[in-house]
Motif scaffolding. Structure first.
Motif, PDB file in Angstrom:
ATOM      1  N   ILE A  11       1.076  -1.697  -0.404  1.00  0.00           N
ATOM      2  CA  ILE A  11       0.050  -0.009  -0.169  1.00  0.00           C
ATOM      3  C   ILE A  11       0.940   1.142   0.102  1.00  0.00           C
ATOM      4  O   ILE A  11       0.034   2.376  -0.687  1.00  0.00           O
ATOM      5  N   GLU A  12       1.755   1.599   0.720  1.00  0.00           N
ATOM      6  CA  GLU A  12       2.856   2.557   0.563  1.00  0.00           C
ATOM      7  C   GLU A  12       3.619   2.368  -0.696  1.00  0.00           C
ATOM      8  O   GLU A  12       3.631   3.869  -0.930  1.00  0.00           O
ATOM      9  N   LYS A  13       3.681   1.727  -1.466  1.00  0.00           N
ATOM     10  CA  LYS A  13       4.469   1.859  -3.187  1.00  0.00           C
ATOM     11  C   LYS A  13       3.169   2.636  -4.031  1.00  0.00           C
ATOM     12  O   LYS A  13       3.414   3.204  -4.250  1.00  0.00           O
ATOM     13  N   ALA A 135     -19.120   7.019  -2.020  1.00  0.00           N
ATOM     14  CA  ALA A 135     -19.208   5.894  -1.769  1.00  0.00           C
ATOM     15  C   ALA A 135     -17.592   5.699  -1.171  1.00  0.00           C
ATOM     16  O   ALA A 135     -16.651   4.720  -0.315  1.00  0.00           O
ATOM     17  N   ILE A 136     -16.118   6.621  -0.928  1.00  0.00           N
ATOM     18  CA  ILE A 136     -15.332   6.388  -0.049  1.00  0.00           C
ATOM     19  C   ILE A 136     -15.611   6.487   0.713  1.00  0.00           C
ATOM     20  O   ILE A 136     -15.126   5.097   2.360  1.00  0.00           O
ATOM     21  N   GLU A 137     -16.463   7.364   1.957  1.00  0.00           N
ATOM     22  CA  GLU A 137     -16.702   6.261   3.195  1.00  0.00           C
ATOM     23  C   GLU A 137     -17.049   5.073   3.559  1.00  0.00           C
ATOM     24  O   GLU A 137     -17.433   4.697   4.741  1.00  0.00           O
ATOM     25  N   GLN A 138     -18.052   4.375   2.690  1.00  0.00           N
ATOM     26  CA  GLN A 138     -18.506   3.124   2.313  1.00  0.00           C
ATOM     27  C   GLN A 138     -17.269   1.523   2.895  1.00  0.00           C
ATOM     28  O   GLN A 138     -17.362   0.454   2.414  1.00  0.00           O
ATOM     29  N   CYS A 139     -15.942   2.529   2.481  1.00  0.00           N
ATOM     30  CA  CYS A 139     -15.114   1.180   2.171  1.00  0.00           C
ATOM     31  C   CYS A 139     -14.254   1.430   3.814  1.00  0.00           C
ATOM     32  O   CYS A 139     -12.882   2.044   3.965  1.00  0.00           O
ATOM     33  N   GLN A 140     -15.495   0.450   4.405  1.00  0.00           N
ATOM     34  CA  GLN A 140     -14.732   0.070   5.383  1.00  0.00           C
ATOM     35  C   GLN A 140     -14.863  -1.180   6.156  1.00  0.00           C
ATOM     36  O   GLN A 140     -15.444  -1.793   5.455  1.00  0.00           O
ATOM     37  N   VAL A 141     -13.777  -1.925   6.961  1.00  0.00           N
ATOM     38  CA  VAL A 141     -13.085  -2.988   6.791  1.00  0.00           C
ATOM     39  C   VAL A 141     -14.504  -3.979   7.959  1.00  0.00           C
ATOM     40  O   VAL A 141     -15.264  -3.500   8.535  1.00  0.00           O
ATOM     41  N   GLY A 142     -15.043  -5.317   6.832  1.00  0.00           N
ATOM     42  CA  GLY A 142     -16.896  -6.101   7.236  1.00  0.00           C
ATOM     43  C   GLY A 142     -17.801  -5.351   7.042  1.00  0.00           C
ATOM     44  O   GLY A 142     -18.347  -6.053   7.026  1.00  0.00           O
ATOM     45  N   GLY A 143     -17.736  -4.194   5.758  1.00  0.00           N
ATOM     46  CA  GLY A 143     -18.750  -4.119   4.342  1.00  0.00           C
ATOM     47  C   GLY A 143     -18.364  -4.773   4.008  1.00  0.00           C
ATOM     48  O   GLY A 143     -17.602  -5.718   3.565  1.00  0.00           O
ATOM     49  N   ARG A 144     -19.624  -4.415   2.683  1.00  0.00           N
ATOM     50  CA  ARG A 144     -19.575  -5.122   1.814  1.00  0.00           C
ATOM     51  C   ARG A 144     -19.373  -4.249   0.805  1.00  0.00           C
ATOM     52  O   ARG A 144     -19.499  -2.586   0.883  1.00  0.00           O
ATOM     53  N   LEU A 145     -18.949  -4.945  -0.334  1.00  0.00           N
ATOM     54  CA  LEU A 145     -18.926  -4.412  -1.851  1.00  0.00           C
ATOM     55  C   LEU A 145     -19.747  -3.510  -2.141  1.00  0.00           C
ATOM     56  O   LEU A 145     -19.794  -2.359  -2.829  1.00  0.00           O
ATOM     57  N   GLY A 146     -21.730  -4.136  -1.671  1.00  0.00           N
ATOM     58  CA  GLY A 146     -22.866  -3.718  -2.787  1.00  0.00           C
ATOM     59  C   GLY A 146     -23.155  -2.123  -1.663  1.00  0.00           C
ATOM     60  O   GLY A 146     -23.278  -1.056  -1.994  1.00  0.00           O
ATOM     61  N   ASP A 147     -21.913  -1.783  -0.832  1.00  0.00           N
ATOM     62  CA  ASP A 147     -21.938  -0.685   0.250  1.00  0.00           C
ATOM     63  C   ASP A 147     -21.856   0.266  -0.413  1.00  0.00           C
ATOM     64  O   ASP A 147     -22.223   1.518  -1.206  1.00  0.00           O
ATOM     65  N   ILE A 148     -19.802  -0.181  -1.715  1.00  0.00           N
ATOM     66  CA  ILE A 148     -20.188   1.359  -2.074  1.00  0.00           C
ATOM     67  C   ILE A 148     -20.549   1.520  -3.271  1.00  0.00           C
ATOM     68  O   ILE A 148     -20.969   2.897  -3.637  1.00  0.00           O
ATOM     69  N   SER A 149     -21.672   0.553  -4.236  1.00  0.00           N
ATOM     70  CA  SER A 149     -22.210   0.349  -5.244  1.00  0.00           C
ATOM     71  C   SER A 149     -23.786   1.476  -4.754  1.00  0.00           C
ATOM     72  O   SER A 149     -23.749   2.355  -5.917  1.00  0.00           O
ATOM     73  N   ALA A 150     -24.059   0.690  -3.821  1.00  0.00           N
ATOM     74  CA  ALA A 150     -25.652   1.466  -3.163  1.00  0.00           C
ATOM     75  C   ALA A 150     -24.913   2.885  -3.131  1.00  0.00           C
ATOM     76  O   ALA A 150     -25.716   3.897  -3.284  1.00  0.00           O
ATOM     77  N   ALA A 151     -23.759   3.464  -2.466  1.00  0.00           N
ATOM     78  CA  ALA A 151     -23.623   5.023  -2.291  1.00  0.00           C
ATOM     79  C   ALA A 151     -23.991   5.896  -3.704  1.00  0.00           C
ATOM     80  O   ALA A 151     -24.266   7.093  -3.205  1.00  0.00           O
ATOM     81  N   THR A 236      -7.876   6.153  -6.405  1.00  0.00           N
ATOM     82  CA  THR A 236      -7.334   4.918  -6.028  1.00  0.00           C
ATOM     83  C   THR A 236      -7.511   4.437  -4.105  1.00  0.00           C
ATOM     84  O   THR A 236      -7.347   5.398  -4.058  1.00  0.00           O
ATOM     85  N   VAL A 237      -8.511   4.006  -3.783  1.00  0.00           N
ATOM     86  CA  VAL A 237      -8.589   3.630  -2.470  1.00  0.00           C
ATOM     87  C   VAL A 237      -8.189   2.315  -1.789  1.00  0.00           C
ATOM     88  O   VAL A 237      -8.365   1.533  -2.056  1.00  0.00           O
ATOM     89  N   ALA A 238      -7.700   2.516  -0.629  1.00  0.00           N
ATOM     90  CA  ALA A 238      -7.235   1.574   0.336  1.00  0.00           C
ATOM     91  C   ALA A 238      -7.569   0.938   1.197  1.00  0.00           C
ATOM     92  O   ALA A 238      -8.100   2.370   2.201  1.00  0.00           O
ATOM     93  N   ILE A 239      -8.457   0.028   1.215  1.00  0.00           N
ATOM     94  CA  ILE A 239      -9.517   0.306   2.962  1.00  0.00           C
ATOM     95  C   ILE A 239      -7.940  -0.248   3.395  1.00  0.00           C
ATOM     96  O   ILE A 239      -7.361  -1.234   3.658  1.00  0.00           O
ATOM     97  N   THR A 240      -7.956   0.049   5.215  1.00  0.00           N
ATOM     98  CA  THR A 240      -7.421  -0.307   6.127  1.00  0.00           C
ATOM     99  C   THR A 240      -8.343  -0.546   7.576  1.00  0.00           C
ATOM    100  O   THR A 240      -9.473   0.194   7.382  1.00  0.00           O
ATOM    101  N   LYS A 241      -7.738  -0.992   8.725  1.00  0.00           N
ATOM    102  CA  LYS A 241      -8.120  -0.853   9.878  1.00  0.00           C
ATOM    103  C   LYS A 241      -8.521   0.509  10.746  1.00  0.00           C
ATOM    104  O   LYS A 241      -9.636   0.555  10.763  1.00  0.00           O
ATOM    105  N   ASP A 242      -7.971   1.263  10.237  1.00  0.00           N
ATOM    106  CA  ASP A 242      -8.272   2.869  10.223  1.00  0.00           C
ATOM    107  C   ASP A 242      -8.960   3.321   9.145  1.00  0.00           C
ATOM    108  O   ASP A 242      -8.934   4.768   9.435  1.00  0.00           O
ATOM    109  N   GLY A 243      -9.727   2.965   8.574  1.00  0.00           N
ATOM    110  CA  GLY A 243     -10.561   3.109   7.743  1.00  0.00           C
ATOM    111  C   GLY A 243     -10.257   3.408   6.506  1.00  0.00           C
ATOM    112  O   GLY A 243      -9.234   3.109   6.389  1.00  0.00           O
ATOM    113  N   PRO A 244     -11.213   4.238   5.921  1.00  0.00           N
ATOM    114  CA  PRO A 244     -10.205   4.127   3.512  1.00  0.00           C
ATOM    115  C   PRO A 244      -9.325   5.227   3.471  1.00  0.00           C
ATOM    116  O   PRO A 244      -9.420   6.324   4.633  1.00  0.00           O
ATOM    117  N   GLN A 245      -8.236   5.641   2.897  1.00  0.00           N
ATOM    118  CA  GLN A 245      -6.891   6.157   2.505  1.00  0.00           C
ATOM    119  C   GLN A 245      -7.429   6.382   0.920  1.00  0.00           C
ATOM    120  O   GLN A 245      -6.663   5.266   0.298  1.00  0.00           O
TER     121      GLN A 245
END
Length: 249
Positions: A11-13, A135-151, A236-245
């Motif tokens: 992710i850092e790269k 959509a980015i706000e929905q990039c949370q660990v434990g959520g579902r891909l459909g959450d992003i799409s629906a947003a 381009t969004v990374a999903i992390t335990k601290d939320g979307p980056q």
């Protein structure tokens, strides 16, 4: 569906790649004005990508001829730079670009108004950009891909806009397109679980009119069937335990 989970080092790269891509977009932005050609912008991008020691991700991809996709007005995506395509007051222009650094891809798009545009077009740009943020706000660990799409779908359709079905976002990493596909339409609570280490290119493509599109004879440029304007924003969004980056912010 084999969704690649990235390590913190990967992710850092990708963040380094995303930062370079943001510099490319920043170099182009001041030149997105009436009287410029889309090829002028391509030349600026090519020069900046070379300066940064990066590789243009799109050029040569399945035969695509340029570093940028430049899509004007009713062109939805995959428009090709052309010295004869001159921007005019009231146009909108989507610039989509990707770069590779150290083997890792980043991908981002922005749609610009050229001078003064109509109130409806301004709203189209604002709502499409807002749908990406939602959509980015929905990039949370434990959520579902459909959450992003629906947003994306819920916001844009509530405003009366058409959500393109034929083109979708995607996973990204050591390849431009990885699993999963990330549609801009769908049901919340459905689809794969979101896990730390997933990296997604989220890219609402939204039409002022109906959602239908067709591809021109050049084999690349997709346009709205009804001639309505289309907007495209992407990060381009990374999903992390601290939320979307957002790696391309």
């Amino acid at each position: 569906m084999a969704i690649m989970i990235k390590t913190a080092q990967e992710i850092e790269k990708m963040r380094i790649s995303g930062k370079a891509l943001r510099q490319v977009h920043n170099a182009i932005a001041p030149h997105v004005v009436a009287g410029a050609s889309t090829m002028d912008l391509e030349e600026i991008a090519v020069k900046k990508i070379a300066e940064l020691g990066a590789i243009a991700a799109f050029k040569g991809y399945h035969g695509f001829p340029a570093a940028l996709c430049t899509s004007v007005n009713n062109e939805v995506v995959h428009g090709m730079p052309n010295a004869k395509r001159i921007l005019a007051e009231g146009d909108i222009l989507s610039i989509d670009c990707g770069v590779i650094i150290d083997g890792y891809y980043s991908d981002a798009a922005v749609t610009y108004p050229i001078g003064k545009v109509s109130a409806e077009t301004t709203k189209l740009l604002e709502v499409t950009k807002a749908s990406l943020e939602r959509a980015i706000e929905q990039c949370q660990v434990g959520g579902r891909l459909g959450d992003i799409s629906a947003a994306v779908q819920e916001l844009c359709e509530a405003e009366g806009f058409g959500v393109v079905r034929e083109f979708v976002g995607h996973g990204i990493g050591r390849a431009m397109h990885e699993d999963p596909q990330v549609p801009n339409f769908g049901a919340a609570g459905k689809g794969p679980r979101l896990k730390a280490g997933m990296v997604l290119a989220i890219e609402p493509m939204i039409n002022a009119g109906g959602p239908e599109v067709r591809v021109l004879k050049d084999g690349w440029t997709a346009v709205t069937i009804d001639g309505s304007y289309s907007a495209h924003f992407e990060h381009t969004v990374a999903i992390t335990k601290d939320g979307p980056q957002v790696l391309t912010r």
